[in-house]
Design a protein around this motif. Sequence first.
Motif, short mmCIF file in Angstrom:
data_model
loop_
_atom_site.label_atom_id
_atom_site.label_comp_id
_atom_site.label_asym_id
_atom_site.label_seq_id
_atom_site.Cartn_x
_atom_site.Cartn_y
_atom_site.Cartn_z
N LYS A 178 1.15 -1.31 -0.29
CA LYS A 178 -0.15 -0.34 -0.38
C LYS A 178 0.95 0.84 -0.33
O LYS A 178 0.69 2.38 -0.99
N VAL A 179 1.70 1.05 1.15
CA VAL A 179 2.33 2.54 0.97
C VAL A 179 3.34 2.90 -0.39
O VAL A 179 3.25 3.92 -1.26
N CYS A 180 3.18 1.48 -1.22
CA CYS A 180 4.75 1.88 -2.10
C CYS A 180 3.51 2.36 -2.95
O CYS A 180 4.03 3.18 -4.25
N VAL A 181 2.07 1.99 -3.35
CA VAL A 181 1.64 2.62 -4.13
C VAL A 181 0.92 3.84 -3.82
O VAL A 181 0.78 4.30 -4.93
N VAL A 182 0.26 4.06 -3.21
CA VAL A 182 0.08 5.29 -2.57
C VAL A 182 1.18 7.04 -2.77
O VAL A 182 1.11 7.53 -3.31
N ALA A 183 2.69 5.83 -2.01
CA ALA A 183 3.53 6.68 -2.92
C ALA A 183 3.63 6.95 -4.27
O ALA A 183 4.42 8.13 -4.41
N GLY A 184 4.44 5.65 -5.04
CA GLY A 184 4.39 5.53 -6.00
C GLY A 184 2.92 5.89 -7.39
O GLY A 184 3.47 6.70 -8.07
N VAL A 185 2.21 6.53 -7.01
CA VAL A 185 1.35 7.11 -8.07
C VAL A 185 1.12 8.68 -7.96
O VAL A 185 1.37 9.59 -8.76
N GLY A 186 1.81 9.13 -6.23
CA GLY A 186 2.14 11.00 -6.90
C GLY A 186 3.33 10.73 -7.22
O GLY A 186 3.56 11.70 -8.08
N PHE A 187 3.83 10.38 -7.59
CA PHE A 187 5.49 10.14 -8.76
C PHE A 187 5.02 9.71 -9.92
O PHE A 187 5.54 10.71 -11.29
N THR B 296 1.96 10.70 -11.22
CA THR B 296 1.63 12.29 -11.92
C THR B 296 2.34 13.23 -11.66
O THR B 296 2.14 14.45 -12.93
N ASP B 297 3.20 13.42 -10.34
CA ASP B 297 4.72 14.10 -10.78
C ASP B 297 4.89 14.29 -12.67
O ASP B 297 5.09 15.58 -13.16
N ALA B 298 5.27 13.18 -12.78
CA ALA B 298 6.00 12.88 -14.24
C ALA B 298 5.60 12.97 -15.37
O ALA B 298 5.26 13.56 -16.01
N TYR B 299 4.05 12.93 -15.14
CA TYR B 299 2.56 12.94 -16.27
C TYR B 299 2.60 14.53 -16.20
O TYR B 299 2.78 15.11 -17.22
N GLY C 168 4.32 21.76 -5.55
CA GLY C 168 3.72 20.51 -4.35
C GLY C 168 4.45 19.03 -5.54
O GLY C 168 4.43 18.25 -4.19
N ILE C 169 4.31 19.32 -6.65
CA ILE C 169 5.55 17.96 -6.73
C ILE C 169 6.73 18.37 -6.04
O ILE C 169 7.28 16.86 -5.41
N SER D 155 7.73 4.34 -10.82
CA SER D 155 5.91 5.42 -11.49
C SER D 155 6.82 6.60 -12.32
O SER D 155 5.75 7.02 -13.23
N GLN D 156 7.73 7.27 -12.64
CA GLN D 156 7.89 7.98 -12.86
C GLN D 156 7.97 8.00 -14.16
O GLN D 156 7.50 8.52 -14.85
#
Length: 536
Positions: free
Chosen positions: A49-58, A60-63, A160-161, A191-192
Motif C-alpha cells: 500500500k505504501v508503495c502504491v500510494v507514494a508511487g501514484v504521486g510520482f 502524477t508528477d512525471a505525467y 507541490g511536486i 512510477s516516474q
Amino acid sequence: MASYQEKGSTEGSQEKVPSAGKAVYVLDERRRAALAEVDNAKFSWFHAKVCVVAGVGFFTDAYDIFAINIASTMLGYVYGKGQKLNKQQDLGVKVATPVGTLVGQLIFGYLADKLGRKKMYGVELMIIIVATFAQALSGQAAAIHIVGVLVVWRFIMGVGIGGDYPLSAVISSEFASTKIRGRMMTAVFASQGWGNFTAALVAFIITAAYKSALLKETDITNLHTVDFMWRLLIGLGCVPGCVALYFRLTIPETPRFTMDIERNIDQASNDIKQVLTGNSANVDPDSFVQRIETPKASWADFRAHFGQLKNFKILFGTAYSWFALDIAFYGLGLNSGIILQAIGFGSPPTKGVRGVYDNLNNICKGNLILSAAGLIPGYWATFLFIDSWGRKPIQLMGFILLTILFIIMGFGYDKLTATVASTKAFVFLYCLANFFQNFGPNTTTFVIPGEIFPTRYRSTAHGISAASGKLGAIVAQVGFSQLKDIGGTNKFVKHILEIFALFMLTGIFSTLLLPETKNESLEDLSNEDQDGFVRG
C-alpha cells in the motif's frame, strides 16, 4: 551495575525500585526493540500500500512534467506566432515547474521534520491537483498572455511536486524493513517512468480522437481543435492525484517520527503493532504520555551534526551527485528532437492542417518509443539489483558508463550523425544513456538520501539533496538552451554532450564520499551512537 533507590511503604518495609539510570536504559531498549520489529518485518500488504500510494504521486508528477513537452507544441499552434512558441515562452512553461519543485523540496522537507510526515502528506498532492486543473482552465486577456498564466500555475504545481520527493522517500524508507527498503523506494520512484510513458500515450490517444475534427479545420492560424487537445492532456493529470489523495490523508504517521521527534514511545509501539498485524491496542488519548528524551532538532544541533566532516561529506555527496546527474538527465532532452527525426518521427513532410496532425502524432509515437526503450527498463533493472548489489556500486557503475557514453556521443557527434546508418548508432547510444541514468544515479540519488540521515533531519536533508538536483535541471534547461544554437542551429550540441561527460566524471568522485546503505538499519546509518540514544 544499575543503582537503586529506597522507597518506604506504609508497613515500614523497604522496596527496591529502579533509579532514573535504569529507567532510561529500559526505555532505550524498548525503542531499539520496537525499531527492530520494523526492520525485520516481512513484506506485507501494508508495504505494498505504501508503495502504491507514494508511487501514484510520482506517476502524477512525471505525467504533469512530461505532458508539457507535448502540450507546448500544441500551445504553439494555438497561441504562438508562426505556429510555435518563441524561445522565451517555450522555456518559461518548461522551466517554471523545476523552479517551483526546488522551492517545494526545501519547504516540505523542513516541514515534514518539523510538523510530521502524516500532517504534510496529501497537502502537496492537493496543491498539484488544484494547479493542474487551473492550467486546463487558463485563458488570456488583453493584459496577460496565456503563457504567463501557465507559468504561474506550473510554478505552483512544481511546489507541490517538490514536496512529493522528501515525503514519499522518507515515508517509504521509514516503514520499510531493512532487506526490502531499496526495492520499496525504487518501486516508488520507478512510477516516474510509467508517468512519462502515460503522458505520451494519452497525448497519442487524444490526437487520434481529435483527428477528424482537426483535419476539418480550414484555417491553420485558428486551430480551435488543438486548444481542446492540450487542455484535456494537461487536465487529465488530476485524475491519478484525486484517486490517491484519500489514501495519503489516511496513511499513519511513521513510528520513527512518533518515537524520535514526538518522543512518544508508547504510541509508536502501538502504531508498529497496528501496521505489522493490523490490530492495535486501545490507547486512551487522555492518559499520561511518557515522553522520552532524545536529541532534538534545532539550528544549533543541525550545525553541530553536519559540522562534523563525517556527516557533512555525506550531505555534500548526496547533494552534488544529484546536481551532476540532473544536469545531464534534463539536459539530454535537448537532443530529443534530433533523435525523433533520426528514427523517423521528426518534422513531417506534409504541410497545412495535415502537417499539424502528422507532427503531433509523430511526436507522441517517438516519445513512446524513447520512453519504452530506455527509461522504464532502467528503473526496473535497479529494482532487481539494488538490495543485492547495493546502492553505491549501481551509482558508480552508472556514472562511469555515462561518462564513457557522453564522451563517445560528444567527440564522435559529427561522424555519428553524418549518415543514416551512423545515426542509428547515435540513437542506440542515446537510449543506452537513458537506460544507465535510471539503472544508475537517477534512482540511487533518490534512495540514498532517504536512508542515510538521522530521523530528525531525514526529510530536510533529502529536500536539500533533491533541491540541488533541481538546480542542476534548471541550469541544464536555461543555460544549455541558450548554448545549443551557438554557431548555427544545434551546432553546439556536441559540446554540450562533452560538458555532460565532465559532470558525469565529477559524479564518480562525489559517489565515493558515500557509504553503502544496503542491509543496514536507518539508525545505524545515521552516524549517531544508538547506545544511550534515549537520555531520559
